[in-house]
Design a protein around this motif. Structure first.
Motif, PDB file in Angstrom:
ATOM      1  N   UNK A 102       0.711  -1.110   0.394  1.00 53.65           N
ATOM      2  CA  UNK A 102       0.040   0.122   0.102  1.00 53.65           C
ATOM      3  C   UNK A 102       0.646   1.176  -0.334  1.00 53.65           C
ATOM      4  N   UNK A 103       1.215   1.533   1.422  1.00 61.05           N
ATOM      5  CA  UNK A 103       2.541   3.227   0.920  1.00 61.05           C
ATOM      6  C   UNK A 103       3.523   2.724   1.029  1.00 61.05           C
ATOM      7  N   UNK A 104       3.640   1.032   0.842  1.00 63.51           N
ATOM      8  CA  UNK A 104       5.054   0.674   0.690  1.00 63.51           C
ATOM      9  C   UNK A 104       6.460   1.034   0.783  1.00 63.51           C
ATOM     10  N   UNK A 105       6.256   1.254   1.879  1.00 60.92           N
ATOM     11  CA  UNK A 105       7.853   1.822   2.807  1.00 60.92           C
ATOM     12  C   UNK A 105       8.487   0.424   3.042  1.00 60.92           C
ATOM     13  N   UNK A 106       7.451  -0.145   3.453  1.00 60.33           N
ATOM     14  CA  UNK A 106       8.362  -2.348   4.204  1.00 60.33           C
ATOM     15  C   UNK A 106       8.502  -2.517   2.799  1.00 60.33           C
ATOM     16  N   UNK A 107       8.309  -2.360   2.004  1.00 63.18           N
ATOM     17  CA  UNK A 107       8.631  -3.122   0.193  1.00 63.18           C
ATOM     18  C   UNK A 107       9.150  -3.560   0.316  1.00 63.18           C
ATOM     19  N   UNK A 108      10.298  -3.321   0.197  1.00 63.51           N
ATOM     20  CA  UNK A 108      11.550  -4.035  -0.270  1.00 63.51           C
ATOM     21  C   UNK A 108      12.078  -4.858   0.788  1.00 63.51           C
ATOM     22  N   UNK A 109      11.893  -4.854   2.187  1.00 63.15           N
ATOM     23  CA  UNK A 109      12.720  -4.760   3.125  1.00 63.15           C
ATOM     24  C   UNK A 109      11.641  -6.967   2.659  1.00 63.15           C
ATOM     25  N   UNK A 110      10.556  -6.370   2.860  1.00 53.79           N
ATOM     26  CA  UNK A 110       9.448  -7.557   2.656  1.00 53.79           C
ATOM     27  C   UNK A 110       9.783  -8.706   0.690  1.00 53.79           C
ATOM     28  N   UNK A 111      10.264  -7.480  -0.257  1.00 55.28           N
ATOM     29  CA  UNK A 111      10.625  -8.458  -1.222  1.00 55.28           C
ATOM     30  C   UNK A 111      11.689  -9.150  -1.297  1.00 55.28           C
ATOM     31  N   UNK A 112      12.450  -8.034  -0.421  1.00 57.04           N
ATOM     32  CA  UNK A 112      13.957  -9.392   0.488  1.00 57.04           C
ATOM     33  C   UNK A 112      14.393 -10.388   0.353  1.00 57.04           C
ATOM     34  N   UNK A 113      13.848  -9.852   1.189  1.00 59.39           N
ATOM     35  CA  UNK A 113      13.160 -11.709   2.724  1.00 59.39           C
ATOM     36  C   UNK A 113      13.071 -12.741   1.957  1.00 59.39           C
ATOM     37  N   UNK A 114      11.965 -12.354   0.967  1.00 62.89           N
ATOM     38  CA  UNK A 114      11.085 -13.566   0.388  1.00 62.89           C
ATOM     39  C   UNK A 114      12.203 -13.886  -0.988  1.00 62.89           C
ATOM     40  N   UNK A 115      13.108 -13.507  -1.414  1.00 68.10           N
ATOM     41  CA  UNK A 115      13.363 -13.665  -2.348  1.00 68.10           C
ATOM     42  C   UNK A 115      14.871 -14.074  -1.799  1.00 68.10           C
ATOM     43  N   UNK A 116      15.155 -13.864  -1.122  1.00 66.69           N
ATOM     44  CA  UNK A 116      16.248 -15.789   0.032  1.00 66.69           C
ATOM     45  C   UNK A 116      15.369 -16.529   0.576  1.00 66.69           C
ATOM     46  N   UNK A 117      14.714 -16.257   1.032  1.00 62.05           N
ATOM     47  CA  UNK A 117      13.809 -17.446   0.762  1.00 62.05           C
ATOM     48  C   UNK A 117      13.591 -18.432  -0.153  1.00 62.05           C
ATOM     49  N   UNK A 118      12.849 -18.001  -0.763  1.00 61.85           N
ATOM     50  CA  UNK A 118      12.424 -18.810  -2.263  1.00 61.85           C
ATOM     51  C   UNK A 118      13.596 -19.165  -2.820  1.00 61.85           C
ATOM     52  N   UNK A 119      14.738 -18.294  -3.309  1.00 62.03           N
ATOM     53  CA  UNK A 119      16.103 -18.884  -3.112  1.00 62.03           C
ATOM     54  C   UNK A 119      16.752 -19.632  -2.486  1.00 62.03           C
ATOM     55  N   UNK A 120      16.300 -20.398  -1.296  1.00 63.82           N
ATOM     56  CA  UNK A 120      17.006 -20.977  -0.885  1.00 63.82           C
ATOM     57  C   UNK A 120      16.957 -22.262  -0.982  1.00 63.82           C
ATOM     58  N   UNK A 121      15.476 -22.648  -1.192  1.00 59.50           N
ATOM     59  CA  UNK A 121      15.317 -23.960  -1.107  1.00 59.50           C
ATOM     60  C   UNK A 121      14.718 -23.628  -2.507  1.00 59.50           C
ATOM     61  N   UNK A 122      15.070 -24.002  -3.469  1.00 63.30           N
ATOM     62  CA  UNK A 122      14.669 -23.612  -5.115  1.00 63.30           C
ATOM     63  C   UNK A 122      13.305 -24.656  -5.461  1.00 63.30           C
ATOM     64  N   UNK A 123      12.446 -25.678  -4.848  1.00 61.22           N
ATOM     65  CA  UNK A 123      11.573 -26.859  -4.801  1.00 61.22           C
ATOM     66  C   UNK A 123      10.201 -27.045  -3.862  1.00 61.22           C
ATOM     67  N   UNK A 124      10.686 -26.276  -2.656  1.00 60.26           N
ATOM     68  CA  UNK A 124      10.001 -26.171  -2.213  1.00 60.26           C
ATOM     69  C   UNK A 124       8.864 -24.924  -1.811  1.00 60.26           C
ATOM     70  N   UNK A 125       7.711 -25.079  -1.874  1.00 63.02           N
ATOM     71  CA  UNK A 125       6.011 -23.874  -2.285  1.00 63.02           C
ATOM     72  C   UNK A 125       5.694 -24.080  -0.810  1.00 63.02           C
ATOM     73  N   UNK A 126       6.051 -23.142  -0.171  1.00 61.57           N
ATOM     74  CA  UNK A 126       5.632 -22.240   1.650  1.00 61.57           C
ATOM     75  C   UNK A 126       4.168 -22.652   1.311  1.00 61.57           C
ATOM     76  N   UNK A 127       3.568 -22.878   2.523  1.00 65.22           N
ATOM     77  CA  UNK A 127       2.499 -23.305   2.514  1.00 65.22           C
ATOM     78  C   UNK A 127       1.813 -22.454   3.321  1.00 65.22           C
ATOM     79  N   UNK A 128       0.430 -21.913   3.704  1.00 66.56           N
ATOM     80  CA  UNK A 128       0.527 -20.388   3.960  1.00 66.56           C
ATOM     81  C   UNK A 128       0.448 -20.383   5.497  1.00 66.56           C
ATOM     82  N   UNK A 129       1.304 -21.220   6.366  1.00 65.43           N
ATOM     83  CA  UNK A 129       1.412 -21.316   7.688  1.00 65.43           C
ATOM     84  C   UNK A 129       2.967 -21.056   7.800  1.00 65.43           C
TER      85      UNK A 129
END
Length: 159
Positions: free
Chosen positions: A100-127
């Motif tokens: 929405x405001x976008x202030x936190x977005x860069x931090x979330x994007x980088x956190x998520x990018x690291x997570x997604x790159x860490x395990x290239x095969x896993x798809x996280x469930x909602x939890x």
């Protein structure tokens, strides 16, 4: 006041600069190198707005001194897009109204990018996605769009 000359690579580009011992990585990125997508929120490591990747690992740039980044590979939110073309994760954030405001977005994007790159095969469930985003703060979105964007990107990358 003591200074050191350091070398690092940011978003694939080599930089050499002289920094004060006490200057944070966040300040160095923003003020010395012009990577203003790294946002400073709390400056205590709590909010996660300043999250960048250092050698592939998410790091709170407000808690790291610039001199500690000597010899590292740093990736900021500016390093996600390919020119004007958004990355798949950035597009998913847009598609799922994860900002929405976008202030936190860069931090979330980088956190998520690291997570997604860490395990290239896993798809996280909602939890799992909720647990991931719990380390960063957002006052606008309610997190659901962020969680959906991360899960959608993971699914798309696994195809």
């Amino acid at each position: 006041m003591s200074t050191h000359t350091i070398s690092l690579r940011v978003n694939g580009r080599e930089h050499q600069l002289t920094v004060e011992d006490r200057r944070t990585l966040a300040d160095m990125l923003r003020h010395d190198l012009g990577y203003t997508g790294t946002h400073l929120g709390c400056e205590h490591g709590i909010c996660g707005a300043c999250t960048v990747l250092v050698d592939g690992q998410p790091v709170r740039a407000c808690l790291v001194f610039g001199v500690q980044a000597d010899g590292t590979e740093v990736r900021t939110v500016e390093g996600l897009a390919d020119g004007e073309q958004l990355s798949d994760l950035q597009q998913a954030f847009s598609d799922h109204h994860a900002l929405q405001c976008g202030f936190c977005t860069p931090g979330f994007l980088m956190l998520a990018e690291a997570y997604l790159a860490e395990d290239g095969e896993a798809v996280p469930n909602e939890e799992q996605a909720r647990e991931l985003v719990a380390s960063n703060l957002c006052r606008c979105t309610g997190y659901q769009g962020i969680i959906e964007a991360i899960m959608a990107t993971a699914r798309a990358r696994r195809k």
